[in-house]
Write a protein that holds these residues in place. Structure first.
Motif, PDB file in Angstrom:
ATOM      1  N   PHE A 108       0.486   4.700 -12.952  1.00 19.15           N
ATOM      2  CA  PHE A 108       0.207   3.956 -11.711  1.00 19.15           C
ATOM      3  C   PHE A 108       2.122   3.337 -10.842  1.00 19.15           C
ATOM      4  CE2 PHE A 108      -3.636   3.304 -14.030  1.00 19.15           C
ATOM      5  CZ  PHE A 108      -4.426   3.848 -13.179  1.00 19.15           C
ATOM      6  N   GLN A 109       1.404   3.962  -9.579  1.00 20.74           N
ATOM      7  CA  GLN A 109       2.463   3.730  -8.800  1.00 20.74           C
ATOM      8  C   GLN A 109       1.841   3.513  -7.460  1.00 20.74           C
ATOM      9  OE1 GLN A 109       5.521   7.184  -8.894  1.00 20.74           O
ATOM     10  NE2 GLN A 109       4.343   7.727  -7.088  1.00 20.74           N
ATOM     11  N   LEU A 110       3.318   2.761  -6.610  1.00 22.88           N
ATOM     12  CA  LEU A 110       2.972   2.407  -5.028  1.00 22.88           C
ATOM     13  C   LEU A 110       1.995   4.440  -4.683  1.00 22.88           C
ATOM     14  CD1 LEU A 110       4.761  -0.628  -4.034  1.00 22.88           C
ATOM     15  CD2 LEU A 110       2.878  -0.169  -4.485  1.00 22.88           C
ATOM     16  N   LYS A 111       1.312   4.014  -3.018  1.00 25.50           N
ATOM     17  CA  LYS A 111       2.193   4.714  -2.417  1.00 25.50           C
ATOM     18  C   LYS A 111       2.766   4.865  -1.293  1.00 25.50           C
ATOM     19  CE  LYS A 111      -3.008   6.295  -2.222  1.00 25.50           C
ATOM     20  NZ  LYS A 111      -4.181   5.797  -1.516  1.00 25.50           N
ATOM     21  N   LEU A 113       3.204   5.159   1.214  1.00 30.87           N
ATOM     22  CA  LEU A 113       3.390   4.355   2.976  1.00 30.87           C
ATOM     23  C   LEU A 113       3.115   3.015   2.808  1.00 30.87           C
ATOM     24  CD1 LEU A 113       2.634   5.308   5.954  1.00 30.87           C
ATOM     25  CD2 LEU A 113       0.021   5.084   4.906  1.00 30.87           C
ATOM     26  N   ALA A 114       2.560   2.909   1.994  1.00 30.53           N
ATOM     27  CA  ALA A 114       2.349   1.346   1.204  1.00 30.53           C
ATOM     28  C   ALA A 114       3.744   0.622   0.761  1.00 30.53           C
ATOM     29  CB  ALA A 114       1.164   1.078   0.216  1.00 30.53           C
ATOM     30  N   GLU A 115       4.606   1.337  -0.172  1.00 31.42           N
ATOM     31  CA  GLU A 115       5.413   0.347  -0.257  1.00 31.42           C
ATOM     32  C   GLU A 115       6.414  -0.191   0.202  1.00 31.42           C
ATOM     33  OE1 GLU A 115       9.070   2.480  -4.157  1.00 31.42           O
ATOM     34  OE2 GLU A 115       8.153   3.725  -2.935  1.00 31.42           O
ATOM     35  N   ALA A 116       6.918   0.873   1.016  1.00 25.73           N
ATOM     36  CA  ALA A 116       8.383  -0.323   2.396  1.00 25.73           C
ATOM     37  C   ALA A 116       7.746  -1.784   2.876  1.00 25.73           C
ATOM     38  CB  ALA A 116       8.374   0.343   3.488  1.00 25.73           C
ATOM     39  N   LEU A 117       6.289  -1.666   3.074  1.00 21.89           N
ATOM     40  CA  LEU A 117       5.648  -3.124   3.562  1.00 21.89           C
ATOM     41  C   LEU A 117       5.402  -3.999   2.433  1.00 21.89           C
ATOM     42  CD1 LEU A 117       3.007  -1.878   6.468  1.00 21.89           C
ATOM     43  CD2 LEU A 117       4.956  -3.307   6.330  1.00 21.89           C
ATOM     44  N   VAL A 118       5.119  -3.060   0.832  1.00 17.97           N
ATOM     45  CA  VAL A 118       4.950  -4.347   0.068  1.00 17.97           C
ATOM     46  C   VAL A 118       5.657  -4.678  -0.201  1.00 17.97           C
ATOM     47  CG1 VAL A 118       4.067  -4.064  -2.549  1.00 17.97           C
ATOM     48  CG2 VAL A 118       2.327  -2.646  -1.335  1.00 17.97           C
ATOM     49  N   LEU A 119       7.184  -3.974  -0.326  1.00 21.15           N
ATOM     50  CA  LEU A 119       8.503  -3.817  -0.779  1.00 21.15           C
ATOM     51  C   LEU A 119       8.978  -5.074  -0.149  1.00 21.15           C
ATOM     52  CD1 LEU A 119      10.925  -4.234  -3.002  1.00 21.15           C
ATOM     53  CD2 LEU A 119      11.301  -1.967  -1.480  1.00 21.15           C
ATOM     54  N   GLN A 120       8.436  -5.278   1.527  1.00 21.92           N
ATOM     55  CA  GLN A 120       9.263  -6.093   1.875  1.00 21.92           C
ATOM     56  C   GLN A 120       8.923  -7.661   2.112  1.00 21.92           C
ATOM     57  OE1 GLN A 120       9.201  -5.674   6.223  1.00 21.92           O
ATOM     58  NE2 GLN A 120      10.157  -6.921   6.740  1.00 21.92           N
ATOM     59  N   GLU A 121       7.129  -7.542   1.897  1.00 26.70           N
ATOM     60  CA  GLU A 121       6.554  -9.048   1.688  1.00 26.70           C
ATOM     61  C   GLU A 121       6.558  -9.286   0.400  1.00 26.70           C
ATOM     62  OE1 GLU A 121       2.443  -8.849   2.553  1.00 26.70           O
ATOM     63  OE2 GLU A 121       2.564  -7.066   3.838  1.00 26.70           O
ATOM     64  N   LEU A 122       6.795  -8.883  -0.885  1.00 21.41           N
ATOM     65  CA  LEU A 122       7.300  -9.045  -1.722  1.00 21.41           C
ATOM     66  C   LEU A 122       8.753  -9.824  -1.509  1.00 21.41           C
ATOM     67  CD1 LEU A 122       5.534  -6.585  -4.563  1.00 21.41           C
ATOM     68  CD2 LEU A 122       4.712  -8.467  -3.959  1.00 21.41           C
ATOM     69  N   ARG A 123       9.407  -8.828  -1.391  1.00 24.45           N
ATOM     70  CA  ARG A 123      11.318  -9.914  -1.328  1.00 24.45           C
ATOM     71  C   ARG A 123      10.946 -11.149  -0.563  1.00 24.45           C
ATOM     72  NH1 ARG A 123      14.431  -4.527  -0.077  1.00 24.45           N
ATOM     73  NH2 ARG A 123      15.127  -3.594  -2.322  1.00 24.45           N
ATOM     74  N   CYS A 124      10.289 -10.905   1.268  1.00 28.29           N
ATOM     75  CA  CYS A 124       9.910 -12.732   1.673  1.00 28.29           C
ATOM     76  C   CYS A 124       8.914 -13.775   0.687  1.00 28.29           C
ATOM     77  CB  CYS A 124       9.436 -11.962   3.311  1.00 28.29           C
ATOM     78  SG  CYS A 124      10.103 -11.167   4.264  1.00 28.29           S
ATOM     79  N   ALA A 125       9.457 -13.209   0.126  1.00 34.04           N
ATOM     80  CA  ALA A 125       7.986 -14.610  -1.762  1.00 34.04           C
ATOM     81  C   ALA A 125       8.568 -14.587  -2.004  1.00 34.04           C
ATOM     82  CB  ALA A 125       6.493 -13.561  -1.190  1.00 34.04           C
ATOM     83  N   ASN A 126      10.211 -14.020  -2.272  1.00 38.96           N
ATOM     84  CA  ASN A 126      10.842 -14.242  -3.255  1.00 38.96           C
ATOM     85  C   ASN A 126      10.363 -14.185  -5.175  1.00 38.96           C
ATOM     86  OD1 ASN A 126      12.940 -15.165  -2.089  1.00 38.96           O
ATOM     87  ND2 ASN A 126      12.151 -17.134  -1.957  1.00 38.96           N
ATOM     88  N   MET A 127       9.062 -13.360  -4.859  1.00 46.48           N
ATOM     89  CA  MET A 127       9.205 -12.141  -5.645  1.00 46.48           C
ATOM     90  C   MET A 127       9.374 -10.839  -6.763  1.00 46.48           C
ATOM     91  SD  MET A 127       4.433 -12.701  -4.942  1.00 46.48           S
ATOM     92  CE  MET A 127       4.195 -12.273  -7.017  1.00 46.48           C
TER      93      MET A 127
END
Length: 128
Positions: A108-111, A113-127
């Motif tokens: 399994f991997q991120l799609k 289209l979703a990867e950029a937003l997911v990456l940005q949100e995880l970074r903002c959440a310090n995850m």
């Protein structure tokens, strides 16, 4: 001003720019053949806010490792494989993941289209 705000919201990421632009486009009420570009959202689009911590941790793990099987995610997170499988299936139904068919097991991997937003949100959440 629109493009300055678009650049600020997207951080210069073309995929995020496209998603924000699509968020601002609305169908014209008087003519369904026309689309009107309105204002951009006041805040960033949030994908992960409604997800459980377990799902966000799985997404962070996939960002860091790119492509993993359920067994690998289970081993990394030290969680029951059936719990991980259930969470993966839910993330898959929500459109976050894509399945890569393998000989023995599916990965399994991120799609994209979703990867950029997911990456940005995880970074903002310090995850990540």
């Amino acid at each position: 001003e629109f493009f300055i705000d678009l650049t600020r919201l997207s951080g210069g990421n073309p995929l995020l720019s496209l998603l924000y632009w699509l968020e601002s486009v609305k169908s014209d009420a008087s003519d369904d053949q026309l689309m009107r570009v309105g204002t951009l959202p006041d805040r960033e689009i949030e994908l992960l806010g409604q997800l459980s911590l377990q799902k966000r941790v799985i997404l962070a793990t996939l960002v860091q490792h790119h492509s993993l099987t359920v067994a690998q995610i289970s081993q990394i997170l030290r969680r029951d494989p059936e719990l991980i499988r259930t969470e993966i299936e839910h993330l898959n139904r929500l459109g976050f993941l894509e399945t890569k068919l393998g000989r023995d097991m599916n990965c399994f991997q991120l799609k994209p289209l979703a990867e950029a937003l997911v990456l940005q949100e995880l970074r903002c959440a310090n995850m990540i």
